[in-house]
Design a protein around this motif. Structure first.
Motif, PDB file in Angstrom:
ATOM      1  N   THR A  53       0.858  -1.188   0.000  1.00 30.72           N
ATOM      2  CA  THR A  53       0.000   0.000   0.000  1.00 30.72           C
ATOM      3  C   THR A  53       0.893   1.236   0.000  1.00 30.72           C
ATOM      4  OG1 THR A  53      -0.129   0.404   2.405  1.00 30.72           O
ATOM      5  CG2 THR A  53      -1.585  -1.291   1.485  1.00 30.72           C
ATOM      6  N   ARG A  54       0.296   2.406  -0.180  1.00 31.16           N
ATOM      7  CA  ARG A  54       1.081   3.629  -0.169  1.00 31.16           C
ATOM      8  C   ARG A  54       1.527   3.994   1.239  1.00 31.16           C
ATOM      9  NH1 ARG A  54       0.308   7.713  -2.334  1.00 31.16           N
ATOM     10  NH2 ARG A  54       0.273   9.454  -0.872  1.00 31.16           N
ATOM     11  N   TYR A  55       1.044   3.216   2.222  1.00 28.78           N
ATOM     12  CA  TYR A  55       1.419   3.504   3.604  1.00 28.78           C
ATOM     13  C   TYR A  55       2.558   2.609   4.089  1.00 28.78           C
ATOM     14  CZ  TYR A  55      -3.119   5.621   3.020  1.00 28.78           C
ATOM     15  OH  TYR A  55      -4.166   6.349   2.524  1.00 28.78           O
ATOM     16  N   SER A  56       3.201   1.912   3.170  1.00 29.05           N
ATOM     17  CA  SER A  56       4.371   1.117   3.526  1.00 29.05           C
ATOM     18  C   SER A  56       5.520   1.490   2.597  1.00 29.05           C
ATOM     19  CB  SER A  56       4.079  -0.383   3.428  1.00 29.05           C
ATOM     20  OG  SER A  56       3.870  -0.770   2.087  1.00 29.05           O
ATOM     21  N   THR A  57       6.738   1.134   2.986  1.00 31.47           N
ATOM     22  CA  THR A  57       7.908   1.458   2.184  1.00 31.47           C
ATOM     23  C   THR A  57       7.749   0.956   0.750  1.00 31.47           C
ATOM     24  OG1 THR A  57      10.264   0.990   1.870  1.00 31.47           O
ATOM     25  CG2 THR A  57       9.000  -0.630   3.098  1.00 31.47           C
ATOM     26  N   PRO A  58       8.182   1.758  -0.225  1.00 32.03           N
ATOM     27  CA  PRO A  58       8.089   1.304  -1.626  1.00 32.03           C
ATOM     28  C   PRO A  58       9.141   0.276  -2.007  1.00 32.03           C
ATOM     29  CG  PRO A  58       9.086   3.493  -1.510  1.00 32.03           C
ATOM     30  CD  PRO A  58       8.615   3.163  -0.113  1.00 32.03           C
ATOM     31  N   ARG A  59       9.985  -0.126  -1.054  1.00 32.96           N
ATOM     32  CA  ARG A  59      10.963  -1.179  -1.360  1.00 32.96           C
ATOM     33  C   ARG A  59      10.203  -2.415  -1.856  1.00 32.96           C
ATOM     34  NH1 ARG A  59      15.846  -3.655   2.495  1.00 32.96           N
ATOM     35  NH2 ARG A  59      16.186  -5.566   1.295  1.00 32.96           N
ATOM     36  N   PRO A 182     -10.262  -3.167  12.075  1.00 33.84           N
ATOM     37  CA  PRO A 182     -11.566  -3.816  11.937  1.00 33.84           C
ATOM     38  C   PRO A 182     -12.732  -2.835  11.810  1.00 33.84           C
ATOM     39  CG  PRO A 182     -10.826  -3.924  14.212  1.00 33.84           C
ATOM     40  CD  PRO A 182      -9.695  -3.338  13.428  1.00 33.84           C
ATOM     41  N   ASP A 183     -12.466  -1.557  12.021  1.00 35.02           N
ATOM     42  CA  ASP A 183     -13.469  -0.504  11.863  1.00 35.02           C
ATOM     43  C   ASP A 183     -13.068   0.298  10.623  1.00 35.02           C
ATOM     44  OD1 ASP A 183     -15.070   1.734  11.928  1.00 35.02           O
ATOM     45  OD2 ASP A 183     -14.420   2.416  13.910  1.00 35.02           O
ATOM     46  N   LEU A 184     -13.815   0.130   9.522  1.00 36.23           N
ATOM     47  CA  LEU A 184     -13.442   0.754   8.256  1.00 36.23           C
ATOM     48  C   LEU A 184     -13.582   2.277   8.299  1.00 36.23           C
ATOM     49  CD1 LEU A 184     -14.914  -1.783   5.665  1.00 36.23           C
ATOM     50  CD2 LEU A 184     -12.577  -1.600   6.551  1.00 36.23           C
ATOM     51  N   GLU A 185     -14.489   2.773   9.116  1.00 32.35           N
ATOM     52  CA  GLU A 185     -14.635   4.220   9.239  1.00 32.35           C
ATOM     53  C   GLU A 185     -13.388   4.820   9.898  1.00 32.35           C
ATOM     54  OE1 GLU A 185     -17.526   7.338  11.622  1.00 32.35           O
ATOM     55  OE2 GLU A 185     -18.432   5.533  10.755  1.00 32.35           O
ATOM     56  N   ALA A 186     -12.935   4.188  10.967  1.00 33.98           N
ATOM     57  CA  ALA A 186     -11.714   4.650  11.629  1.00 33.98           C
ATOM     58  C   ALA A 186     -10.517   4.508  10.700  1.00 33.98           C
ATOM     59  CB  ALA A 186     -11.489   3.858  12.915  1.00 33.98           C
ATOM     60  N   SER A 187     -10.507   3.433   9.910  1.00 31.58           N
ATOM     61  CA  SER A 187      -9.420   3.225   8.954  1.00 31.58           C
ATOM     62  C   SER A 187      -9.350   4.380   7.965  1.00 31.58           C
ATOM     63  CB  SER A 187      -9.621   1.900   8.208  1.00 31.58           C
ATOM     64  OG  SER A 187      -8.613   1.707   7.232  1.00 31.58           O
ATOM     65  N   GLY A 188     -10.501   4.805   7.473  1.00 28.47           N
ATOM     66  CA  GLY A 188     -10.543   5.929   6.536  1.00 28.47           C
ATOM     67  C   GLY A 188     -10.011   7.210   7.159  1.00 28.47           C
ATOM     68  N   GLN A 189     -10.367   7.454   8.408  1.00 24.36           N
ATOM     69  CA  GLN A 189      -9.882   8.653   9.102  1.00 24.36           C
ATOM     70  C   GLN A 189      -8.372   8.586   9.313  1.00 24.36           C
ATOM     71  OE1 GLN A 189     -12.217   8.669  12.695  1.00 24.36           O
ATOM     72  NE2 GLN A 189     -14.105   9.265  11.648  1.00 24.36           N
ATOM     73  N   ALA A 190      -7.890   7.393   9.639  1.00 26.71           N
ATOM     74  CA  ALA A 190      -6.452   7.218   9.847  1.00 26.71           C
ATOM     75  C   ALA A 190      -5.686   7.388   8.536  1.00 26.71           C
ATOM     76  CB  ALA A 190      -6.177   5.848  10.459  1.00 26.71           C
ATOM     77  N   LEU A 194      -2.608   9.938   7.779  1.00 26.56           N
ATOM     78  CA  LEU A 194      -1.321   9.519   7.242  1.00 26.56           C
ATOM     79  C   LEU A 194      -0.960  10.303   5.977  1.00 26.56           C
ATOM     80  CD1 LEU A 194      -1.475   5.647   7.773  1.00 26.56           C
ATOM     81  CD2 LEU A 194      -0.064   7.295   9.010  1.00 26.56           C
ATOM     82  N   GLU A 195      -1.954  10.613   5.160  1.00 26.80           N
ATOM     83  CA  GLU A 195      -1.692  11.415   3.965  1.00 26.80           C
ATOM     84  C   GLU A 195      -1.106  12.764   4.363  1.00 26.80           C
ATOM     85  OE1 GLU A 195      -1.854  10.641   0.865  1.00 26.80           O
ATOM     86  OE2 GLU A 195      -2.935   8.735   0.890  1.00 26.80           O
ATOM     87  N   SER A 196      -1.659  13.360   5.412  1.00 22.28           N
ATOM     88  CA  SER A 196      -1.160  14.666   5.853  1.00 22.28           C
ATOM     89  C   SER A 196       0.247  14.545   6.425  1.00 22.28           C
ATOM     90  CB  SER A 196      -2.107  15.283   6.893  1.00 22.28           C
ATOM     91  OG  SER A 196      -2.092  14.543   8.111  1.00 22.28           O
ATOM     92  N   LYS A 197       0.518  13.464   7.162  1.00 24.40           N
ATOM     93  CA  LYS A 197       1.852  13.268   7.729  1.00 24.40           C
ATOM     94  C   LYS A 197       2.890  13.024   6.634  1.00 24.40           C
ATOM     95  CE  LYS A 197       0.748  14.109  11.814  1.00 24.40           C
ATOM     96  NZ  LYS A 197       1.221  15.416  12.359  1.00 24.40           N
ATOM     97  N   MET A 198       2.494  12.342   5.584  1.00 24.76           N
ATOM     98  CA  MET A 198       3.408  12.102   4.472  1.00 24.76           C
ATOM     99  C   MET A 198       3.767  13.417   3.781  1.00 24.76           C
ATOM    100  SD  MET A 198       1.579   8.620   3.059  1.00 24.76           S
ATOM    101  CE  MET A 198       2.544   8.418   1.566  1.00 24.76           C
ATOM    102  N   LYS A 199       2.800  14.304   3.626  1.00 26.05           N
ATOM    103  CA  LYS A 199       3.075  15.609   3.033  1.00 26.05           C
ATOM    104  C   LYS A 199       3.983  16.441   3.923  1.00 26.05           C
ATOM    105  CE  LYS A 199      -1.287  15.830   0.453  1.00 26.05           C
ATOM    106  NZ  LYS A 199      -2.610  16.505   0.332  1.00 26.05           N
ATOM    107  N   GLU A 200       3.855  16.229   5.231  1.00 21.20           N
ATOM    108  CA  GLU A 200       4.681  16.956   6.194  1.00 21.20           C
ATOM    109  C   GLU A 200       6.034  16.276   6.411  1.00 21.20           C
ATOM    110  OE1 GLU A 200       2.285  17.017   9.694  1.00 21.20           O
ATOM    111  OE2 GLU A 200       0.687  18.202   8.768  1.00 21.20           O
ATOM    112  N   GLN A 201       6.287  15.195   5.676  1.00 27.01           N
ATOM    113  CA  GLN A 201       7.512  14.396   5.820  1.00 27.01           C
ATOM    114  C   GLN A 201       7.672  13.906   7.262  1.00 27.01           C
ATOM    115  OE1 GLN A 201      10.436  17.219   4.230  1.00 27.01           O
ATOM    116  NE2 GLN A 201      10.473  16.035   2.331  1.00 27.01           N
ATOM    117  N   ASP A 202       6.548  13.434   7.798  1.00 28.79           N
ATOM    118  CA  ASP A 202       6.508  12.962   9.184  1.00 28.79           C
ATOM    119  C   ASP A 202       5.931  11.546   9.212  1.00 28.79           C
ATOM    120  OD1 ASP A 202       6.873  13.076  11.911  1.00 28.79           O
ATOM    121  OD2 ASP A 202       5.656  14.877  12.210  1.00 28.79           O
TER     122      ASP A 202
END
Length: 367
Positions: A53-59, A182-190, A194-202
């Protein structure tokens, strides 16, 4: 280097470095006759491999396991099981300058202080890729436990402070979520976080919850080999874990005995049970027959692209920006690692419990 062996009866030895030829594990103590092939192991390794996924290393690593010994015609032989996963996507050049300074949040400084030398390519033995061996061994442990009616299930409970709503949580959602929530709504919020943290290089941290069902009462020892103590050690041995709690954990500090004690009762089948499970399935270091519940706190990925302050080997204070391919969050890929270490520990202690009393020994040898 000591400390690469875990367990007494079901013993696991991991080996290899992140940028070496491969990562491997030797499992000793697996009984003969267990149906096993690479496919069963691969299902577990696929849950932790990078680049999914885009939330793991691209290695890009296929992390394909090869069984070298201990299996014949699809069944274990009772001899040591050796497995290897070859590294195929090393980019050691990304780490060349790291040899001259200490990365914040990493083991660079402590390795240098202990050994006077370190493999700076991705962290060597302290790299997250070391967990490949744990997961391969955990897959075998889970297969044995499944034969005994015991299941181990781990999932993401929270990321960056965004926690699942238990009323909306469903087990079938875990594999639907890129974050294993297991909660897809919480997953979406998370995911938005993460998208915002990636833009912030965090990066972000989180919590993994693990539930072990079907463990009979009586597993564990009352002093140094407590089941909860060994589970805590096993989970804390995972590189990114900074805290473990069993049952209500730290919340018990804010309660009273009348609230925290689990009342005993007689179940419909005449067995002893508990009305609640604040203890998390373990009393006095020994399983009580309830679900064993533990949670692990996972730190944010220490390798971030934004500028950080550190020092180099010349004793100078410098600013660094970590290069390379890194996860913005470790939690999802660590879920199966927690699951594996929990399974290995429970199986190891379950085997120890076979000799706890004469009746158990008689049942084994007189059956």
């Amino acid at each position: 280097m000591a400390g690469s062996i875990f367990g007494k009866n079901f013993q696991v030895t991991t080996w290899g470095e992140s940028h070496g030829k491969g990562i491997g594990v030797v499992v000793d103590g697996c009984p003969a006759g267990l149906p096993l092939d690479e496919g069963k192991i691969q299902k577990y390794l696929n849950r932790r491999k990078p680049g999914q996924t885009r939330y793991s290393t691209p290695r890009k690593e296929n992390d394909e396991v090869e069984i070298l010994s201990g299996v014949f015609e699809g069944r274990t032989t009772g001899t040591p099981i050796s497995m290897i996963v070859y590294n195929t996507s090393q980019r050691s050049r990304d780490y060349s300058e790291i040899a001259q300074y200490f990365r914040p949040g990493h083991a660079d400084y402590t390795f240098d202080q202990k050994y006077g030398f370190r493999d700076y390519r991705g962290g060597g033995r302290s790299s997250g890729r070391e967990t490949i061996g744990r997961v391969a061994a955990g897959a075998i442990a889970c297969a044995i436990l499944e034969e005994l009616g015991i299941s181990v299930l781990a999932y993401t409970q929270a990321i960056g402070g965004i926690a699942i709503d238990r009323s909306k949580a469903k087990e079938e959602n875990i594999m639907k979520s890129p974050l294993y929530m297991p909660d897809l709504e919480a997953s979406g919020q998370a995911e938005i976080l993460l998208e915002s943290k990636m833009k912030e290089q965090d990066s972000a941290g989180g919590i993994i919850e693990c539930i072990i069902r079907g463990v009979p009462a009586g597993v564990g020892e009352p002093v140094f080999e407590k089941l909860d103590a060994n589970l805590s050690k096993a989970i804390m041995s995972i590189g990114a874990i900074k805290g473990v709690e069993i049952g209500d954990g730290f919340a018990v500090a804010d309660t009273f005995g009348s609230q925290n004690n689990d009342a005993f009762a007689i179940a419909e089948d005449g067995s002893v049970c508990k009305k609640t499970n604040h203890a998390g399935g373990i009393l006095g270091g020994i399983s009580d027959g309830s679900d064993i519940v533990l949670r692990a706190a996972v730190k944010p990925t220490p390798s971030i692209a934004r500028s950080q302050k550190t020092v180099n080997k010349d004793g100078q204070e410098i600013d660094v920006e970590i290069k390379g391919r890194h996860d913005p969050v470790i939690v999802p890929r660590a879920v199966v690692v927690v699951e594996s270490m929990a399974a290995i520990t429970v199986l190891d202690m379950l085997l120890s419990s076979m000799t706890s009393n004469m009746e158990a020994i008689k049942r084994f040898f007189q059956s």
